[in-house]
Enzyme design. Structure first.
Site, PDB file in Angstrom:
ATOM      1  N   LYS A 175      32.896  24.957  38.044  1.00  0.00           N
ATOM      2  CA  LYS A 175      32.910  25.020  36.582  1.00  0.00           C
ATOM      3  C   LYS A 175      34.285  25.527  36.127  1.00  0.00           C
ATOM      4  O   LYS A 175      34.581  26.713  36.196  1.00  0.00           O
ATOM      5  CB  LYS A 175      31.825  25.963  36.045  1.00  0.00           C
ATOM      6  CG  LYS A 175      31.626  25.736  34.549  1.00  0.00           C
ATOM      7  CD  LYS A 175      31.234  26.962  33.782  1.00  0.00           C
ATOM      8  CE  LYS A 175      32.336  27.764  33.206  1.00  0.00           C
ATOM      9  NZ  LYS A 175      33.217  27.151  32.207  1.00  0.00           N
ATOM     10  N   GLU A 250      37.463  37.791  41.365  1.00  0.00           N
ATOM     11  CA  GLU A 250      38.898  38.029  41.161  1.00  0.00           C
ATOM     12  C   GLU A 250      39.079  38.296  39.678  1.00  0.00           C
ATOM     13  O   GLU A 250      38.969  37.389  38.858  1.00  0.00           O
ATOM     14  CB  GLU A 250      39.713  36.785  41.566  1.00  0.00           C
ATOM     15  CG  GLU A 250      39.571  36.377  43.013  1.00  0.00           C
ATOM     16  CD  GLU A 250      40.206  37.373  43.973  1.00  0.00           C
ATOM     17  OE1 GLU A 250      41.033  38.198  43.534  1.00  0.00           O
ATOM     18  OE2 GLU A 250      39.861  37.338  45.159  1.00  0.00           O
ATOM     19  N   CYS A 284      47.232  36.990  36.105  1.00  0.00           N
ATOM     20  CA  CYS A 284      46.528  38.224  36.466  1.00  0.00           C
ATOM     21  C   CYS A 284      47.440  39.208  37.169  1.00  0.00           C
ATOM     22  O   CYS A 284      47.269  40.410  37.056  1.00  0.00           O
ATOM     23  CB  CYS A 284      45.340  37.893  37.357  1.00  0.00           C
ATOM     24  SG  CYS A 284      45.814  36.861  38.744  1.00  0.00           S
ATOM     25  N   GLU A 385      45.054  45.213  29.993  1.00  0.00           N
ATOM     26  CA  GLU A 385      45.620  43.902  30.317  1.00  0.00           C
ATOM     27  C   GLU A 385      45.847  43.127  29.022  1.00  0.00           C
ATOM     28  O   GLU A 385      44.901  42.811  28.298  1.00  0.00           O
ATOM     29  CB  GLU A 385      44.654  43.126  31.218  1.00  0.00           C
ATOM     30  CG  GLU A 385      45.236  41.822  31.698  1.00  0.00           C
ATOM     31  CD  GLU A 385      44.251  40.987  32.518  1.00  0.00           C
ATOM     32  OE1 GLU A 385      43.109  40.790  32.062  1.00  0.00           O
ATOM     33  OE2 GLU A 385      44.627  40.542  33.615  1.00  0.00           O
TER      34      GLU A 385
HETATM   35  P1  NAD Z   1      37.022  34.497  31.236  1.00  0.00           P
HETATM   36  O1  NAD Z   1      36.377  35.601  31.965  1.00  0.00           O
HETATM   37  O2  NAD Z   1      36.887  34.448  29.777  1.00  0.00           O
HETATM   38  O3  NAD Z   1      36.507  33.082  31.770  1.00  0.00           O
HETATM   39  C1  NAD Z   1      36.599  32.714  33.129  1.00  0.00           C
HETATM   40  C2  NAD Z   1      35.524  31.692  33.440  1.00  0.00           C
HETATM   41  O4  NAD Z   1      34.251  32.325  33.354  1.00  0.00           O
HETATM   42  C3  NAD Z   1      35.478  30.511  32.476  1.00  0.00           C
HETATM   43  O5  NAD Z   1      35.201  29.334  33.204  1.00  0.00           O
HETATM   44  C4  NAD Z   1      34.319  30.872  31.569  1.00  0.00           C
HETATM   45  O6  NAD Z   1      33.712  29.748  30.991  1.00  0.00           O
HETATM   46  C5  NAD Z   1      33.383  31.560  32.535  1.00  0.00           C
HETATM   47  N1  NAD Z   1      32.406  32.489  31.937  1.00  0.00           N
HETATM   48  C6  NAD Z   1      32.510  33.166  30.782  1.00  0.00           C
HETATM   49  N2  NAD Z   1      31.393  33.899  30.579  1.00  0.00           N
HETATM   50  C7  NAD Z   1      30.579  33.686  31.633  1.00  0.00           C
HETATM   51  C8  NAD Z   1      29.279  34.152  31.988  1.00  0.00           C
HETATM   52  N3  NAD Z   1      28.594  34.994  31.230  1.00  0.00           N
HETATM   53  N4  NAD Z   1      28.740  33.723  33.142  1.00  0.00           N
HETATM   54  C9  NAD Z   1      29.415  32.883  33.951  1.00  0.00           C
HETATM   55  N5  NAD Z   1      30.635  32.391  33.643  1.00  0.00           N
HETATM   56  C10 NAD Z   1      31.222  32.794  32.501  1.00  0.00           C
HETATM   57  O7  NAD Z   1      38.568  34.536  31.685  1.00  0.00           O
HETATM   58  P2  NAD Z   1      39.753  33.628  31.153  1.00  0.00           P
HETATM   59  O8  NAD Z   1      40.077  34.085  29.777  1.00  0.00           O
HETATM   60  O9  NAD Z   1      39.495  32.202  31.403  1.00  0.00           O
HETATM   61  O10 NAD Z   1      40.923  34.065  32.167  1.00  0.00           O
HETATM   62  C11 NAD Z   1      41.672  35.207  31.978  1.00  0.00           C
HETATM   63  C12 NAD Z   1      41.210  36.337  32.877  1.00  0.00           C
HETATM   64  O11 NAD Z   1      41.167  35.894  34.223  1.00  0.00           O
HETATM   65  C13 NAD Z   1      42.152  37.518  32.881  1.00  0.00           C
HETATM   66  O12 NAD Z   1      41.445  38.727  32.802  1.00  0.00           O
HETATM   67  C14 NAD Z   1      42.869  37.401  34.206  1.00  0.00           C
HETATM   68  O13 NAD Z   1      43.385  38.604  34.690  1.00  0.00           O
HETATM   69  C15 NAD Z   1      41.801  36.852  35.066  1.00  0.00           C
HETATM   70  N6  NAD Z   1      42.388  36.190  36.251  1.00  0.00           N
HETATM   71  C16 NAD Z   1      42.322  36.825  37.452  1.00  0.00           C
HETATM   72  C17 NAD Z   1      42.909  36.236  38.571  1.00  0.00           C
HETATM   73  C18 NAD Z   1      42.870  36.905  39.920  1.00  0.00           C
HETATM   74  O14 NAD Z   1      43.224  36.267  40.907  1.00  0.00           O
HETATM   75  N7  NAD Z   1      42.451  38.160  40.027  1.00  0.00           N
HETATM   76  C19 NAD Z   1      43.530  34.991  38.457  1.00  0.00           C
HETATM   77  C20 NAD Z   1      43.565  34.373  37.212  1.00  0.00           C
HETATM   78  C21 NAD Z   1      42.987  34.986  36.110  1.00  0.00           C
END
Ligand code: NAD
Length: 494
Positions: A175, A250, A284, A385
């Site tokens: 997804k 992550e 991230c 962040e």
């Molecule tokens: P997000 O948490 O808003 O969304 C990530 C994914 O989760 C999306 O596909 C979203 O649709 C899904 N999602 C949202 N709510 C959910 C739920 N209740 N149940 C299941 N899935 C759900 O994050 P984002 O805004 O897309 O990305 C930014 C964040 O990702 C930042 O905090 C960043 O630090 C983190 N990130 C971490 C890494 C790492 O390797 N640690 C890498 C990239 C991004």
């Protein structure tokens, strides 16, 4: 405008509800594609297909060497499609084409690396205390995996999950973020071309609150690998408890970059920029928390400010562009709010801090590269962040203070430091409580090196051998070659 579908059980389908959504280019808000907007029902169909493929399909009979060859085919297809994939990524995310090409090279490497691991490490003999016996450890695929990705590195993040899962022999339901699905749709087309049987690779598009939540809650899913923010991460932890599925998370980071006075000055200035401004700080691991030792602090900040002021904003497709837009209007508003918080907290704004005035950038979600000096560890702008092009600078005196300040965070994803003192390198690298520590470099990832965070930056690791083990169960098989009755029960001892 592209018109795309999602992929369930080897077939390209619309959402069962018929709903669609549109994705747009964050540079100018032009519409790029219309895609299905799935919900729980579509996720359930994909989970059922994956379950069937894993439990009863031909996939379970596919050997490690064959899984390796399939992944190698996928790697070759990524190389063939590198330019198109990179362009899709830039259109969907706004990042520069140069960065996207770099990402695609990384994607091909990930598939190649796990192709090489797929036929190794399937088991080992371990010592047994029982004479005439054999103890075997078997590594087996964990089963059906839900893989939930963020929008900042859409295809790179997808490859970090797809490749080890398929190498291990799992069936997957991916997804991608609803904001950036295009490159993940394309890789699914390439997986179909590579010959994966129906149900092994599934792609469901739609919101996290429905599609993502269904994957996390489903009793038929054995593992969730999630990359994203802490809010969704916490929801997934709760949802996953229904069947105690395995979790790999992550999450976010607030990553210190420490420059000691003995560092190579020009290198450290250059890397301080690389640490933050790739993909407009939406990484991230962005080293947005810069810490500079007293003796060079003022000179360093001055050199940094001069280069930040010259960063060229623009269309990611334009080779002259050094930094693209933020991903969305909502995210731009969040970054703007953090700049206001920084000012209110008393940080000194030296560069940027606002949307650019350039008329050519008004349709995009641009924010100027921003430098705040005179920051302290207590400020929200230093602790939270921001996920944008804002760098904060703290001053420190000596190694102990640097380590203490750097570790004073709820996150633990990555950290970097610059020094020429070999003894200090050993001391500081060990003292920092982060999953990755870069010495005299920043933001370096590759397939062989595990990636993941301490503390609230997540659990589990991606990449490397360990990244494959995340997708495996370990089974102990004990065989007695000379079994004798024990005779403990039922009066057999007389
Ligand atoms: P997000 O948490 O808003 O969304 C990530 C994914 O989760 C999306 O596909 C979203 O649709 C899904 N999602 C949202 N709510 C959910 C739920 N209740 N149940 C299941 N899935 C759900 O994050 P984002 O805004 O897309 O990305 C930014 C964040 O990702 C930042 O905090 C960043 O630090 C983190 N990130 C971490 C890494 C790492 O390797 N640690 C890498 C990239 C991004």
């Amino acid at each position: 405008m592209l018109r795309k579908k999602m992929y369930i059980d080897g077939t390209w389908v619309e959402a069962r509800s018929g709903k669609t959504s549109r994705t747009s280019n964050p540079f100018d808000q032009s519409i790029l594609a219309e895609v299905p907007s799935g919900d729980r029902e579509d996720a359930r169909a994909a989970i059922t297909a994956a379950r069937r493929a894993f439990d009863h399909g031909p996939w379970s009979g596919v050997t490690g060497p064959e899984r390796g060859r399939m992944l190698q085919r996928l790697a070759d297809l990524v190389v063939r499609e590198r330019e198109d994939l990179a362009r899709l990524e830039t259109l969907d995310t706004g990042k520069t084409l140069e960065e996207s090409r770099w990402d695609m090279d990384g994607v091909a490497e990930i598939f190649r690396y796990y192709a090489g691991l797929a036929d190794k490490d399937e088991g080992e003999v371990i010592a047994s205390p029982v004479a005439s016996s054999t103890s075997l450890l078997l590594r087996e695929p964990i089963g059906v995996c839900g893989q939930i990705m963020p929008w900042n590195y859409p295809l790179l993040q997808a490859s970090w999950k797809m490749a080890p899962a398929l190498a291990a022999g799992c069936a997957i339901v991916m997804k991608p973020s609803e904001i950036t699905p295009l490159s993940t749709i394309r890789i699914t087309e390439l997986a179909e071309e590579a010959g994966y049987p129906p149900g092994v690779v599934n792609l469901v598009l739609g919101p996290g609150r429905s599609v993502g939540a269904e994957l996390a809650e489903s009793l038929d899913v054995d593992m969730i690998s999630f990359t994203g923010g802490a809010v969704a991460g916490r929801k997934i932890v709760m949802a996953a408890s229904g069947n105690m599925k395995k979790l790999a998370l992550e999450l976010g980071g607030k990553n210190p970059n420490i420059v000691f006075a003995d560092a190579d000055f020009d290198l450290a200035v250059d890397q301080a920029l690389n640490a933050v401004f790739f993909h407009a700080g939406q990484i991230c691991s962005a080293g947005t928390r810069l810490m500079v030792e007293d003796a060079i602090h003022d000179e360093f900040v001055e050199a940094l400010a001069a280069r930040i002021a010259r960063i060229r904003l623009g269309d990611g497709m334009d080779p002259a562009t050094e930094m693209g837009p933020l991903i969305s209007a909502g995210h731009l508003a969040k970054v703007e709010e953090y700049a206001a918080i920084g000012r209110a907290e008393g940080a000194k704004l030296l560069v940027g801090g606002k949307r650019p005035e350039d008329a050519a950038l008004q349709d995009g979600f641009f924010f100027e590269p921003t430098l705040f000096a005179q920051c302290t560890a207590a400020m929200r702008i230093v602790r939270e962040e921001v996920f944008g092009p804002i760098i904060t600078v703290e001053r420190f005196a000596g190694e102990k203070e640097a380590v203490r300040l750097a570790n004073d965070t709820e996150y633990g994803l990555s950290a970097g430091f610059f020094t020429r003192d070999p003894d200090r390198i050993h001391r500081v690298a060990r003292a920092l409580r982060f999953g990755t520590v870069w010495v005299n470099d920043f933001n370096v990832y590759f397939a062989q090196a595990p990636w993941g965070g301490y503390k609230q930056s997540g659990m589990g690791r991606e990449l490397g051998r360990i990244g494959l083990e995340e997708y495996q169960e370990v089974k102990h098989v004990f065989q007695n070659h000379d079994p004798k009755p024990l005779g403990w029960f039922g009066g057999a001892r007389g």
